[in-house]
Design a protein around this motif. Structure first.
Motif, PDB file in Angstrom:
ATOM      1  N   GLU A 263     -42.086  37.838  17.149  1.00 41.25           N
ATOM      2  CA  GLU A 263     -42.893  38.963  16.676  1.00 41.25           C
ATOM      3  C   GLU A 263     -41.857  39.787  15.998  1.00 41.25           C
ATOM      4  OE1 GLU A 263     -45.945  39.162  16.569  1.00 41.25           O
ATOM      5  OE2 GLU A 263     -46.700  37.365  17.913  1.00 41.25           O
ATOM      6  N   ILE A 264     -42.190  40.276  14.880  1.00 42.96           N
ATOM      7  CA  ILE A 264     -41.373  41.352  14.458  1.00 42.96           C
ATOM      8  C   ILE A 264     -42.030  42.508  14.192  1.00 42.96           C
ATOM      9  CG2 ILE A 264     -39.543  39.868  13.388  1.00 42.96           C
ATOM     10  CD1 ILE A 264     -40.879  40.362  10.611  1.00 42.96           C
ATOM     11  N   ALA A 265     -41.392  43.769  13.789  1.00 40.57           N
ATOM     12  CA  ALA A 265     -42.167  45.103  13.857  1.00 40.57           C
ATOM     13  C   ALA A 265     -43.099  45.289  12.508  1.00 40.57           C
ATOM     14  CB  ALA A 265     -41.097  46.109  13.623  1.00 40.57           C
ATOM     15  N   ILE A 266     -43.041  44.275  11.544  1.00 36.52           N
ATOM     16  CA  ILE A 266     -43.930  44.616  10.386  1.00 36.52           C
ATOM     17  C   ILE A 266     -44.429  43.340   9.963  1.00 36.52           C
ATOM     18  CG2 ILE A 266     -42.148  44.758   8.868  1.00 36.52           C
ATOM     19  CD1 ILE A 266     -45.116  46.855   8.500  1.00 36.52           C
ATOM     20  N   VAL A 267     -45.582  43.046   9.770  1.00 33.05           N
ATOM     21  CA  VAL A 267     -45.995  41.704   9.270  1.00 33.05           C
ATOM     22  C   VAL A 267     -46.496  41.669   8.078  1.00 33.05           C
ATOM     23  CG1 VAL A 267     -48.108  39.973   9.577  1.00 33.05           C
ATOM     24  CG2 VAL A 267     -46.786  41.244  11.617  1.00 33.05           C
ATOM     25  N   SER A 268     -45.938  40.862   7.200  1.00 30.81           N
ATOM     26  CA  SER A 268     -46.189  40.744   5.614  1.00 30.81           C
ATOM     27  C   SER A 268     -47.478  40.261   5.328  1.00 30.81           C
ATOM     28  CB  SER A 268     -45.149  40.040   4.937  1.00 30.81           C
ATOM     29  OG  SER A 268     -45.295  38.717   5.060  1.00 30.81           O
ATOM     30  N   LYS A 269     -47.902  40.339   4.074  1.00 27.59           N
ATOM     31  CA  LYS A 269     -49.248  39.601   3.639  1.00 27.59           C
ATOM     32  C   LYS A 269     -49.208  38.163   3.986  1.00 27.59           C
ATOM     33  CE  LYS A 269     -50.979  40.382  -0.604  1.00 27.59           C
ATOM     34  NZ  LYS A 269     -50.868  40.896  -1.986  1.00 27.59           N
ATOM     35  N   TYR A 270     -48.111  37.668   3.587  1.00 30.21           N
ATOM     36  CA  TYR A 270     -48.052  36.258   3.907  1.00 30.21           C
ATOM     37  C   TYR A 270     -48.184  35.675   5.199  1.00 30.21           C
ATOM     38  CZ  TYR A 270     -47.189  34.889  -0.849  1.00 30.21           C
ATOM     39  OH  TYR A 270     -47.386  34.537  -2.269  1.00 30.21           O
ATOM     40  N   GLU A 271     -47.529  36.412   6.115  1.00 29.12           N
ATOM     41  CA  GLU A 271     -47.254  36.357   7.366  1.00 29.12           C
ATOM     42  C   GLU A 271     -48.701  36.417   8.296  1.00 29.12           C
ATOM     43  OE1 GLU A 271     -44.054  37.672   9.755  1.00 29.12           O
ATOM     44  OE2 GLU A 271     -44.831  37.521  11.478  1.00 29.12           O
ATOM     45  N   ASP A 272     -49.456  37.653   7.611  1.00 31.00           N
ATOM     46  CA  ASP A 272     -50.794  37.822   8.043  1.00 31.00           C
ATOM     47  C   ASP A 272     -51.724  36.465   7.777  1.00 31.00           C
ATOM     48  OD1 ASP A 272     -51.370  40.140   9.131  1.00 31.00           O
ATOM     49  OD2 ASP A 272     -51.951  41.126   7.580  1.00 31.00           O
ATOM     50  N   ARG A 273     -51.420  35.882   6.734  1.00 28.57           N
ATOM     51  CA  ARG A 273     -52.323  34.698   6.322  1.00 28.57           C
ATOM     52  C   ARG A 273     -52.126  33.341   7.357  1.00 28.57           C
ATOM     53  NH1 ARG A 273     -51.493  32.859   0.247  1.00 28.57           N
ATOM     54  NH2 ARG A 273     -51.896  34.953  -0.091  1.00 28.57           N
ATOM     55  N   TRP A 274     -50.612  33.357   7.475  1.00 21.83           N
ATOM     56  CA  TRP A 274     -50.171  32.103   8.317  1.00 21.83           C
ATOM     57  C   TRP A 274     -50.559  32.252   9.732  1.00 21.83           C
ATOM     58  CZ3 TRP A 274     -50.457  29.669   4.018  1.00 21.83           C
ATOM     59  CH2 TRP A 274     -49.611  30.258   2.872  1.00 21.83           C
ATOM     60  N   LYS A 275     -50.701  33.442  10.164  1.00 21.16           N
ATOM     61  CA  LYS A 275     -51.052  33.671  11.303  1.00 21.16           C
ATOM     62  C   LYS A 275     -52.374  33.429  12.109  1.00 21.16           C
ATOM     63  CE  LYS A 275     -47.593  36.423  13.728  1.00 21.16           C
ATOM     64  NZ  LYS A 275     -47.168  38.027  13.998  1.00 21.16           N
ATOM     65  N   LYS A 276     -53.178  33.757  10.861  1.00 20.69           N
ATOM     66  CA  LYS A 276     -54.547  33.667  10.877  1.00 20.69           C
ATOM     67  C   LYS A 276     -54.855  31.961  10.994  1.00 20.69           C
ATOM     68  CE  LYS A 276     -56.322  38.132   9.054  1.00 20.69           C
ATOM     69  NZ  LYS A 276     -56.109  38.626   7.950  1.00 20.69           N
TER      70      LYS A 276
END
Ligand SMILES: C[S@@+](CC[C@H](N)C(=O)[O-])C[C@H]1O[C@@H](n2cnc3c(N)ncnc32)[C@H](O)[C@@H]1O
Length: 391
Positions: A263-276
């Motif tokens: 986990e890192i402090a800020i989640v980018s738009k791409y990371e959001d998508r991959w996490k979902k």
């Protein structure tokens, strides 16, 4: 692109002063009827306007290679030329609006000569490569006001979005640059960078040579990082992760760590998508362990003072000279008056070729209006050009 469609193109006698715009000389296309570049100086900037004659049109427009920013400079020069030469405008996409001073608020936007001429020193530098939505860059800059952040991006809408946010959030420790990250590190002094972030780079599975991470990139990162500084790759691509592992392991002494789903402090738009999508996320972090010497500078853009034989110009025109460091290509030739020639060149690295002009007059050569960016590929292309034009 700003342009005027003229009833007829009327030439000027050079040099000409038209209000606050100067027109310096004209370079005519060789071997092609109807076409010229007009060297223009306005507000301390020199650039070309292009006159193009087609079957039923006389166009006056800006030149892609030397086009200055903001667009206002070209628009003003186009209108000044038409007025001064008495060329009647039939139609155009150029308005008469005054300079948009709002654009000046984007102090954060820099161009490569800014870094080449005087790289900012005196505080820790961190570089983010391909910042995209800039969430991570903005977050880091706000959390570390004493650090200077340099954000590199080649996607213009992302740059504009970041610039807006920098103004809204009143951040004064970010510089943004539209430049290929694979070439930027060449201009960074040794041992001054604390962190290089490469978050979710384009995987380029079918064209791996286009990846940001490579052996050469790792070597340059190691040089610019201070001891203990890190190069941080974060990716959802298993292919890229494996490729980075291989690349980071190749120097025998290389030290790196690998983490999965950290986990890192800020989640980018791409990371959001991959996490979902419940994809795995990999971090590969390389740590610099040694100080590096400053890089060797391999020359400048001066030409030999030996007189140039004009017949050489015709022999080298329109050839492409490919080498392992890049290439040199003479795209077009022009004549200036009775005894001058000009070449339009494309040169340097295949990843970020540069276009430029060289004027050959009074048996000597010079770049116009400015010398190329002093990348090692451009300097090598210059050495080759110097040899070619001196026979
Ligand atoms: C997949 S996006 C990731 C964006 C952001 N880092 C994030 O995590 O949301 C990759 C970004 O890298 C940029 N990019 C690709 N190649 C680049 C290069 N050679 N130099 C600088 N930026 C590059 C692209 O324009 C794109 O915005």
């Amino acid at each position: 692109m700003p342009h005027l469609n003229l009833e007829s193109f009327k030439p000027l006698t050079f040099p000409a002063q038209c209000g606050d715009v100067e027109f310096l000389f004209q370079a005519d296309y060789k071997n092609q009827s109807g076409g010229a570049l007009i060297a223009t100086r306005y507000k301390g900037r020199e650039f070309f306007l292009v006159h193009k004659k087609t079957e039923n049109k006389e166009l006056l427009k800006s030149d892609k290679v030397t086009r200055p920013s903001p667009n206002f400079l070209v628009k003003h020069a186009l209108l000044a030329y038409a007025e001064c030469s008495g060329s009647r405008i039939l139609d155009s996409n150029v308005d008469n609006a005054p300079e948009n001073t709002h654009l000046k608020t984007h102090d954060a936007l820099k161009s490569i000569p800014f870094f080449v001429e005087n790289f900012p020193r005196g505080r820790e530098v961190r570089i983010e490569i391909g910042f995209g939505s800039a969430r991570h860059l903005l977050h880091q800059a706000a959390a570390n006001p004493e650090v200077l952040f340099i954000g590199l991006e080649i996607h213009k809408p992302s740059i504009e979005q970041a610039l807006k946010q920098i103004v809204i959030q009143k951040l004064s420790n970010i510089m943004v640059l539209d430049y290929d990250a694979r070439l930027f590190l060449e201009f960074v002094p040794s041992n001054i960078v604390g962190k290089i972030y490469v978050h979710f780079p384009v995987p380029w599975d079918k064209k791996p040579h286009r990846r940001v991470i490579s052996e050469a990139f790792l070597k340059e990162s190691d040089r610019v990082l201070s001891v203990g500084g890190t190069l941080e790759l974060r990716t959802d691509s298993e292919n890229y992760y494996r490729f980075a592992l291989e690349t980071f392991s190749s120097p025998a002494k290389s030290r790196f760590d690998v983490r999965k789903n950290q986990e890192i402090a800020i989640v980018s738009k791409y990371e959001d998508r991959w996490k979902k999508m419940e994809k795995n996320i990999y971090d590969v972090t390389f740590t610099c362990e040694d100080e590096s010497p400053e890089p060797d500078i391999i020359g400048d853009f001066s030409f030999s003072s030996d007189p140039i034989d004009f017949s050489v110009i015709d022999r080298i025109k329109k050839e492409t000279y490919k080498r392992e460091w890049g290439f040199l290509h003479v795209e077009r030739t022009f004549s200036i008056g009775e005894d001058g020639s000009m070449l339009r060149l494309s040169m340097g690295s295949f990843d970020r070729p540069e276009s430029t002009y060289v004027i050959i007059q009074n048996a000597t050569a010079r770049y116009y209006p400015t010398t190329p960016v002093p990348s090692s590929a451009n300097l090598k292309a210059h050495i080759l050009l110097n040899e070619l034009i001196h026979g």
